[in-house]
Design a protein around this motif. Structure first.
Motif, short mmCIF file in Angstrom:
data_model
loop_
_atom_site.label_atom_id
_atom_site.label_comp_id
_atom_site.label_asym_id
_atom_site.label_seq_id
_atom_site.Cartn_x
_atom_site.Cartn_y
_atom_site.Cartn_z
N GLY A 184 0.81 -1.21 0.00
CA GLY A 184 0.00 0.00 0.00
C GLY A 184 0.85 1.26 0.00
N ILE A 185 0.28 2.35 -0.55
CA ILE A 185 0.97 3.63 -0.59
C ILE A 185 -0.06 4.75 -0.45
CG2 ILE A 185 0.93 3.72 -3.12
CD1 ILE A 185 3.68 5.14 -2.96
N ALA A 186 0.33 5.81 0.27
CA ALA A 186 -0.52 6.98 0.43
C ALA A 186 0.39 8.20 0.54
CB ALA A 186 -1.40 6.85 1.67
N ILE A 187 -0.12 9.37 0.18
CA ILE A 187 0.71 10.56 0.15
C ILE A 187 -0.11 11.78 0.56
CG2 ILE A 187 0.26 10.90 -2.32
CD1 ILE A 187 3.14 11.97 -2.56
N ASN A 188 0.52 12.66 1.35
CA ASN A 188 -0.01 13.99 1.62
C ASN A 188 1.19 14.92 1.82
OD1 ASN A 188 0.93 13.50 4.23
ND2 ASN A 188 -1.11 13.34 5.14
N SER A 189 0.95 16.11 2.33
CA SER A 189 2.04 17.07 2.47
C SER A 189 3.09 16.63 3.48
CB SER A 189 1.49 18.44 2.85
OG SER A 189 0.78 18.37 4.09
N GLY A 191 4.37 13.53 3.68
CA GLY A 191 5.29 12.57 3.11
C GLY A 191 4.57 11.47 2.35
N ILE A 192 5.36 10.49 1.92
CA ILE A 192 4.87 9.32 1.19
C ILE A 192 4.95 8.13 2.14
CG2 ILE A 192 5.20 7.86 -0.84
CD1 ILE A 192 6.89 10.27 -1.99
N TYR A 193 3.82 7.54 2.45
CA TYR A 193 3.72 6.44 3.41
C TYR A 193 3.57 5.13 2.63
CZ TYR A 193 2.84 10.06 6.90
OH TYR A 193 2.95 11.16 7.73
N VAL A 194 4.44 4.16 2.94
CA VAL A 194 4.45 2.89 2.22
C VAL A 194 4.36 1.73 3.21
CG1 VAL A 194 5.75 1.40 0.65
CG2 VAL A 194 5.84 3.89 0.36
N ILE A 203 7.08 2.71 6.24
CA ILE A 203 8.23 3.54 5.96
C ILE A 203 7.74 4.83 5.32
CG2 ILE A 203 8.70 2.43 3.74
CD1 ILE A 203 11.72 2.77 4.42
N VAL A 204 8.34 5.96 5.72
CA VAL A 204 7.88 7.27 5.26
C VAL A 204 9.01 7.97 4.51
CG1 VAL A 204 6.70 9.40 5.91
CG2 VAL A 204 6.49 7.38 7.38
N TYR A 205 8.68 8.52 3.35
CA TYR A 205 9.65 9.20 2.50
C TYR A 205 9.32 10.69 2.39
CZ TYR A 205 11.06 4.54 0.99
OH TYR A 205 11.51 3.23 0.96
N ASP A 206 10.37 11.49 2.34
CA ASP A 206 10.24 12.91 2.05
C ASP A 206 9.86 13.08 0.58
OD1 ASP A 206 10.77 15.81 2.66
OD2 ASP A 206 12.29 15.47 1.11
N GLY A 231 -2.50 -2.48 3.46
CA GLY A 231 -3.07 -1.20 3.09
C GLY A 231 -2.55 -0.08 3.98
N VAL A 232 -2.34 1.10 3.41
CA VAL A 232 -2.05 2.29 4.19
C VAL A 232 -2.78 3.45 3.52
CG1 VAL A 232 0.13 2.73 2.97
CG2 VAL A 232 -0.26 3.75 5.21
N ASN A 233 -3.52 4.22 4.33
CA ASN A 233 -4.28 5.36 3.83
C ASN A 233 -4.25 6.48 4.86
OD1 ASN A 233 -5.67 4.48 1.17
ND2 ASN A 233 -6.05 2.75 2.53
N LEU A 234 -4.66 7.68 4.45
CA LEU A 234 -4.58 8.86 5.27
C LEU A 234 -5.93 9.56 5.33
CD1 LEU A 234 -1.34 10.20 3.58
CD2 LEU A 234 -1.44 9.03 5.78
N ASP A 235 -6.28 10.09 6.51
CA ASP A 235 -7.48 10.92 6.56
C ASP A 235 -7.11 12.38 6.35
OD1 ASP A 235 -6.68 12.00 9.05
OD2 ASP A 235 -7.97 10.67 10.22
N VAL A 236 -8.11 13.25 6.30
CA VAL A 236 -7.86 14.65 5.97
C VAL A 236 -7.11 15.37 7.09
CG1 VAL A 236 -9.81 14.81 4.41
CG2 VAL A 236 -10.13 15.35 6.83
N LEU A 237 -7.05 14.80 8.28
CA LEU A 237 -6.31 15.38 9.40
C LEU A 237 -4.86 14.89 9.45
CD1 LEU A 237 -9.04 15.20 12.18
CD2 LEU A 237 -8.43 17.14 10.73
N GLY A 238 -4.51 13.93 8.58
CA GLY A 238 -3.15 13.43 8.55
C GLY A 238 -2.91 12.15 9.32
N ASN A 239 -3.94 11.59 9.94
CA ASN A 239 -3.78 10.31 10.62
C ASN A 239 -3.61 9.18 9.60
OD1 ASN A 239 -4.12 11.34 13.32
ND2 ASN A 239 -6.31 11.51 12.89
N VAL A 240 -2.90 8.13 10.03
CA VAL A 240 -2.50 7.03 9.16
C VAL A 240 -3.28 5.77 9.53
CG1 VAL A 240 -0.55 5.67 8.32
CG2 VAL A 240 -0.19 8.05 9.04
N TYR A 241 -3.92 5.14 8.55
CA TYR A 241 -4.72 3.93 8.75
C TYR A 241 -4.02 2.77 8.06
CZ TYR A 241 -8.49 7.13 10.10
OH TYR A 241 -9.25 8.10 10.71
N THR A 242 -3.77 1.70 8.80
CA THR A 242 -3.10 0.54 8.24
C THR A 242 -4.01 -0.68 8.32
OG1 THR A 242 -2.06 -0.08 10.35
CG2 THR A 242 -0.84 1.42 8.91
#
Length: 322
Positions: A184-189, A191-194, A203-206, A231-242
């Protein structure tokens, strides 16, 4: 970004990081789906993505299609079919949606990415089998950045590839971290969450440098540990769901990886999972979470039992007192 690491007793939810947003443990709201090939039926649903419209797109892997639903599970549309032609799939897995609602599907068995309009009309495709630039070996998931660029986890090649929204190759990264089967992959301001499936972590990438700056997890069943995160996803507040295949649960973290809460157990009852493949929050600040409960051939939806203002909706009341 500031990191704030706090050790707490097992089972304690934390909301202490500077970037954390308080959450309560989501409860079961409703579900839809049974085994089959008709509209609203599934054969191993794997990926879930929420469109800007609020509609829910689900990769129905072994029916070789994508199904679109409204937020309450009403069937809207489907597209795909088995094959290698334009708009056809072979074991698709994940998908991403851009701000215009266009849908990007990881066509895993065909080693390519396909792009569609919100209504499912084929636009373009890219990728062939191999290890070079723009080639894939089991592309697994797609994320679209705020810039519109597209990031694809290239599972067997152990990397993430970065493209324009028309499929022009830009760069690749992940090999320096020895990432082990990215899924899974998700991205917001932030970083990139994998989801590092083989190493049981996130793992989080700049974004500008595409270098890693954070990792959390490790094999286990405790809070903040993983067994086969997919799976990895992000909500609008920046929390990370796995979403974890083996532990069959969703864990929620703040942007820095501090554990907040979790939900789900193994089984087939409401609120239980049998091979959980994805968990995607909607676009609300009080999100509902749409979960691909693959072996139970259904989508389950969870949410906060009480809104931040303390108001109780009918759906939440039923969830509390079912």
């Amino acid at each position: 970004m500031k990191w704030h690491r706090v050790l707490v007793a097992a089972g304690t939810a934390l909301t202490l990081a500077a970037t954390a947003h308080a959450v309560v443990t989501p409860v079961f709201f409703f579900k839809w789906g049974t085994a089959g090939a008709g509209p609203g039926e599934f054969s191993f649903p794997t990926g879930v993505a929420i469109a800007p419209s609020g509609d829910v797109y689900v990769v129905d892997q072994l029916n070789y299609r994508v199904q679109e639903f409204n937020p309450t599970g009403g069937f809207v549309n489907q597209f795909g079919g088995f094959g290698t032609g334009d708009g056809q799939f072979f074991n698709p897995t994940g998908l991403g949606i851009d701000p215009a609602g266009n849908v990007y599907v990881a066509d895993t068995g065909n080693n390519r990415v396909q792009k569609f309009t919100p209504g499912g009309t084929f636009i373009t495709k890219w990728g062939t089998t191999g290890m070079g630039n723009s080639q894939f070996r089991s592309p697994f998931d797609v994320a679209v950045a705020p810039s519109g660029d597209v990031y694809v986890t290239d599972g067997v090649n152990g990397r993430i590839q970065h493209f324009t929204n028309t499929g022009t190759y830009i760069s690749q990264f992940g090999q320096a971290d020895l990432i082990n089967t990215p899924r899974g992959i998700a991205i917001n301001s932030n970083g990139i969450y994998v989801a590092d499936y083989g190493d049981d972590g996130i793992i989080v990438y700049d974004i500008p440098t595409e270098t890693s700056f954070n990792f959390w997890g490790g094999n286990g069943t405790g809070n903040g540990r993983f067994q086969s995160p997919q799976g990895v996803n992000l909500d609008v507040l920046g929390n990370v769901y796995t979403a974890e295949v083996v532990n069959r649960r969703v864990q929620i973290f703040d942007a820095d990886g501090n554990f907040l809460t979790k939900f789900g157990t193994s089984g087939s009852n409401d609120g239980q999972f049998n091979v959980l493949r994805d968990a995607s929050p909607d676009n609300d600040t009080d999100p509902k979470v749409y979960c691909a409960d693959s072996n139970n051939q259904r989508i389950q939806v969870f949410g906060d039992p009480v809104t931040p203002t303390g108001n109780v909706t009918w759906g939440r009341l039923k969830a509390l007192y079912k």
